[in-house]
Design a protein around this motif. Structure first.
Motif, PDB file in Angstrom:
ATOM      1  N   GLY A   1      71.075  57.739 -42.040  1.00  0.00           N
ATOM      2  CA  GLY A   1      72.388  57.557 -41.429  1.00  0.00           C
ATOM      3  C   GLY A   1      72.303  56.965 -40.031  1.00  0.00           C
ATOM      4  N   LEU A   2      71.338  56.078 -39.806  1.00  0.00           N
ATOM      5  CA  LEU A   2      71.153  55.488 -38.476  1.00  0.00           C
ATOM      6  C   LEU A   2      72.276  54.510 -38.158  1.00  0.00           C
ATOM      7  CD1 LEU A   2      67.314  54.738 -38.440  1.00  0.00           C
ATOM      8  CD2 LEU A   2      68.516  56.814 -37.732  1.00  0.00           C
ATOM      9  N   THR A   3      72.553  54.386 -36.864  1.00  0.00           N
ATOM     10  CA  THR A   3      73.532  53.432 -36.369  1.00  0.00           C
ATOM     11  C   THR A   3      72.802  52.368 -35.551  1.00  0.00           C
ATOM     12  OG1 THR A   3      73.929  54.628 -34.305  1.00  0.00           O
ATOM     13  CG2 THR A   3      75.262  55.279 -36.224  1.00  0.00           C
ATOM     14  N   ASP A   4      73.542  51.355 -35.099  1.00  0.00           N
ATOM     15  CA  ASP A   4      72.940  50.303 -34.272  1.00  0.00           C
ATOM     16  C   ASP A   4      72.283  50.874 -33.020  1.00  0.00           C
ATOM     17  OD1 ASP A   4      73.746  48.377 -36.067  1.00  0.00           O
ATOM     18  OD2 ASP A   4      75.477  47.724 -34.888  1.00  0.00           O
ATOM     19  N   GLU A   5      72.827  51.966 -32.484  1.00  0.00           N
ATOM     20  CA  GLU A   5      72.270  52.572 -31.274  1.00  0.00           C
ATOM     21  C   GLU A   5      70.886  53.176 -31.514  1.00  0.00           C
ATOM     22  OE1 GLU A   5      75.588  53.387 -32.286  1.00  0.00           O
ATOM     23  OE2 GLU A   5      76.218  51.719 -31.012  1.00  0.00           O
ATOM     24  N   ASP A   6      70.556  53.465 -32.775  1.00  0.00           N
ATOM     25  CA  ASP A   6      69.268  54.060 -33.115  1.00  0.00           C
ATOM     26  C   ASP A   6      68.184  53.023 -33.374  1.00  0.00           C
ATOM     27  OD1 ASP A   6      70.323  56.765 -33.221  1.00  0.00           O
ATOM     28  OD2 ASP A   6      71.221  56.238 -35.151  1.00  0.00           O
ATOM     29  N   ILE A   7      68.549  51.732 -33.348  1.00  0.00           N
ATOM     30  CA  ILE A   7      67.638  50.678 -33.813  1.00  0.00           C
ATOM     31  C   ILE A   7      67.501  49.572 -32.768  1.00  0.00           C
ATOM     32  CG2 ILE A   7      67.275  48.916 -35.592  1.00  0.00           C
ATOM     33  CD1 ILE A   7      69.081  50.727 -37.416  1.00  0.00           C
ATOM     34  N   THR A   8      66.243  49.198 -32.491  1.00  0.00           N
ATOM     35  CA  THR A   8      65.942  48.040 -31.652  1.00  0.00           C
ATOM     36  C   THR A   8      64.994  47.148 -32.430  1.00  0.00           C
ATOM     37  OG1 THR A   8      66.117  49.373 -29.644  1.00  0.00           O
ATOM     38  CG2 THR A   8      64.966  47.270 -29.447  1.00  0.00           C
ATOM     39  N   VAL A   9      65.274  45.855 -32.473  1.00  0.00           N
ATOM     40  CA  VAL A   9      64.404  44.899 -33.150  1.00  0.00           C
ATOM     41  C   VAL A   9      63.828  43.953 -32.108  1.00  0.00           C
ATOM     42  CG1 VAL A   9      64.288  43.048 -34.867  1.00  0.00           C
ATOM     43  CG2 VAL A   9      65.732  45.057 -35.298  1.00  0.00           C
ATOM     44  N   LEU A  10      62.494  43.823 -32.106  1.00  0.00           N
ATOM     45  CA  LEU A  10      61.795  42.972 -31.142  1.00  0.00           C
ATOM     46  C   LEU A  10      60.837  42.041 -31.867  1.00  0.00           C
ATOM     47  CD1 LEU A  10      60.937  45.698 -28.515  1.00  0.00           C
ATOM     48  CD2 LEU A  10      62.777  44.020 -28.396  1.00  0.00           C
TER      49      LEU A  10
ATOM     50  N   LEU B   1      62.135  49.367 -33.960  1.00  0.00           N
ATOM     51  CA  LEU B   1      61.946  50.680 -33.342  1.00  0.00           C
ATOM     52  C   LEU B   1      63.165  51.516 -33.696  1.00  0.00           C
ATOM     53  CD1 LEU B   1      60.709  49.329 -29.905  1.00  0.00           C
ATOM     54  CD2 LEU B   1      59.339  49.967 -31.889  1.00  0.00           C
ATOM     55  N   LEU B   2      62.947  52.574 -34.472  1.00  0.00           N
ATOM     56  CA  LEU B   2      64.047  53.364 -35.004  1.00  0.00           C
ATOM     57  C   LEU B   2      63.919  54.809 -34.553  1.00  0.00           C
ATOM     58  CD1 LEU B   2      63.297  50.963 -37.026  1.00  0.00           C
ATOM     59  CD2 LEU B   2      64.759  52.146 -38.605  1.00  0.00           C
ATOM     60  N   ASN B   3      64.986  55.343 -33.971  1.00  0.00           N
ATOM     61  CA  ASN B   3      65.003  56.726 -33.515  1.00  0.00           C
ATOM     62  C   ASN B   3      65.531  57.603 -34.647  1.00  0.00           C
ATOM     63  OD1 ASN B   3      65.428  59.217 -32.372  1.00  0.00           O
ATOM     64  ND2 ASN B   3      66.474  58.447 -30.569  1.00  0.00           N
ATOM     65  N   VAL B   4      64.655  58.445 -35.183  1.00  0.00           N
ATOM     66  CA  VAL B   4      65.010  59.340 -36.288  1.00  0.00           C
ATOM     67  C   VAL B   4      64.800  60.770 -35.817  1.00  0.00           C
ATOM     68  CG1 VAL B   4      64.509  59.993 -38.665  1.00  0.00           C
ATOM     69  CG2 VAL B   4      64.298  57.600 -37.976  1.00  0.00           C
ATOM     70  N   GLY B   5      65.876  61.441 -35.436  1.00  0.00           N
ATOM     71  CA  GLY B   5      65.774  62.835 -35.014  1.00  0.00           C
ATOM     72  C   GLY B   5      64.846  63.045 -33.833  1.00  0.00           C
ATOM     73  N   GLY B   6      64.815  62.108 -32.914  1.00  0.00           N
ATOM     74  CA  GLY B   6      63.964  62.233 -31.729  1.00  0.00           C
ATOM     75  C   GLY B   6      62.551  61.710 -31.937  1.00  0.00           C
ATOM     76  N   VAL B   7      62.226  61.250 -33.145  1.00  0.00           N
ATOM     77  CA  VAL B   7      60.920  60.659 -33.434  1.00  0.00           C
ATOM     78  C   VAL B   7      61.123  59.161 -33.617  1.00  0.00           C
ATOM     79  CG1 VAL B   7      59.023  60.541 -35.103  1.00  0.00           C
ATOM     80  CG2 VAL B   7      60.049  62.747 -34.541  1.00  0.00           C
ATOM     81  N   GLU B   8      60.288  58.373 -32.955  1.00  0.00           N
ATOM     82  CA  GLU B   8      60.406  56.930 -33.088  1.00  0.00           C
ATOM     83  C   GLU B   8      59.496  56.425 -34.199  1.00  0.00           C
ATOM     84  OE1 GLU B   8      60.937  53.754 -29.823  1.00  0.00           O
ATOM     85  OE2 GLU B   8      58.775  53.857 -30.179  1.00  0.00           O
ATOM     86  N   PHE B   9      60.074  55.641 -35.100  1.00  0.00           N
ATOM     87  CA  PHE B   9      59.316  54.921 -36.102  1.00  0.00           C
ATOM     88  C   PHE B   9      59.192  53.489 -35.636  1.00  0.00           C
ATOM     89  CE2 PHE B   9      60.273  58.499 -38.662  1.00  0.00           C
ATOM     90  CZ  PHE B   9      59.318  58.524 -39.649  1.00  0.00           C
ATOM     91  N   GLU B  10      57.982  52.957 -35.708  1.00  0.00           N
ATOM     92  CA  GLU B  10      57.733  51.561 -35.390  1.00  0.00           C
ATOM     93  C   GLU B  10      57.431  50.863 -36.706  1.00  0.00           C
ATOM     94  OE1 GLU B  10      55.033  49.373 -32.134  1.00  0.00           O
ATOM     95  OE2 GLU B  10      53.894  50.467 -33.662  1.00  0.00           O
TER      96      GLU B  10
END
Length: 153
Positions: A39-48, A61-70
């Motif tokens: 249920g991620l939103t744009d605020e949870d996702i950065t693309v580089l 870079l995705l913020n999932v419950g305080g854990v970042e997935f790269e």
């Protein structure tokens, strides 16, 4: 700065988890899967770098419950070769486990999104005597094996 304590260990210096790196074939598809699963939103996702810019690799870079997935999508042949040369043998990241407060409710939400149980728990939630666990089918989670754990007792 070196430690003065000869009994010091790496664990004495670790502050927390930075991120979990996961190589993917299609970053856009994987981000779509993560949006659906978590249920991620744009605020949870950065693309580089941003889509549309050329690069040897693209990172989500995705913020999932305080854990970042790269999420790493190798684009150039050189980057693909570089990443393929760094092997973990039979090791590497096997799965990511999350503690949940209601595994049945979590599995019901996931089922509505087309995400099935899988791996060692293809029939759903398994009671281990201290925990209830379920693995999610990697075919539904961008090839990432995810375990949900409800602790009781």
């Amino acid at each position: 700065m070196a430690s003065e304590n000869p009994a010091a260990a790496l664990k004495d210096f670790i502050v927390g988890l930075r991120h979990v790196g996961h190589i993917v074939e299609d970053l856009q598809a994987s981000i779509a899967d993560f949006r659906r699963i978590y249920g991620l939103t744009d605020e949870d996702i950065t693309v580089l770098p941003p889509f549309g810019q050329e690069a040897p690799a693209r990172f989500g870079l995705l913020n999932v419950g305080g854990v970042e997935f790269e999420l790493i999508e190798p684009i150039s042949d050189d980057m693909k070769a570089t990443l393929n040369a760094v092997t973990s043998g039979a090791g590497g990241i096997n799965h990511v486990a999350y503690v949940v407060n209601d595994i049945d409710a979590a599995m019901a939400v996931l089922a509505k999104q087309g995400i099935r149980p899988g791996h060692v728990t293809p029939d759903g939630v398994v009671d281990t005597g201290r925990t209830r666990i379920a693995y999610l089918n990697p075919a539904d989670t961008s090839s990432l094996l995810i375990e949900l754990v409800e602790v009781y007792g």
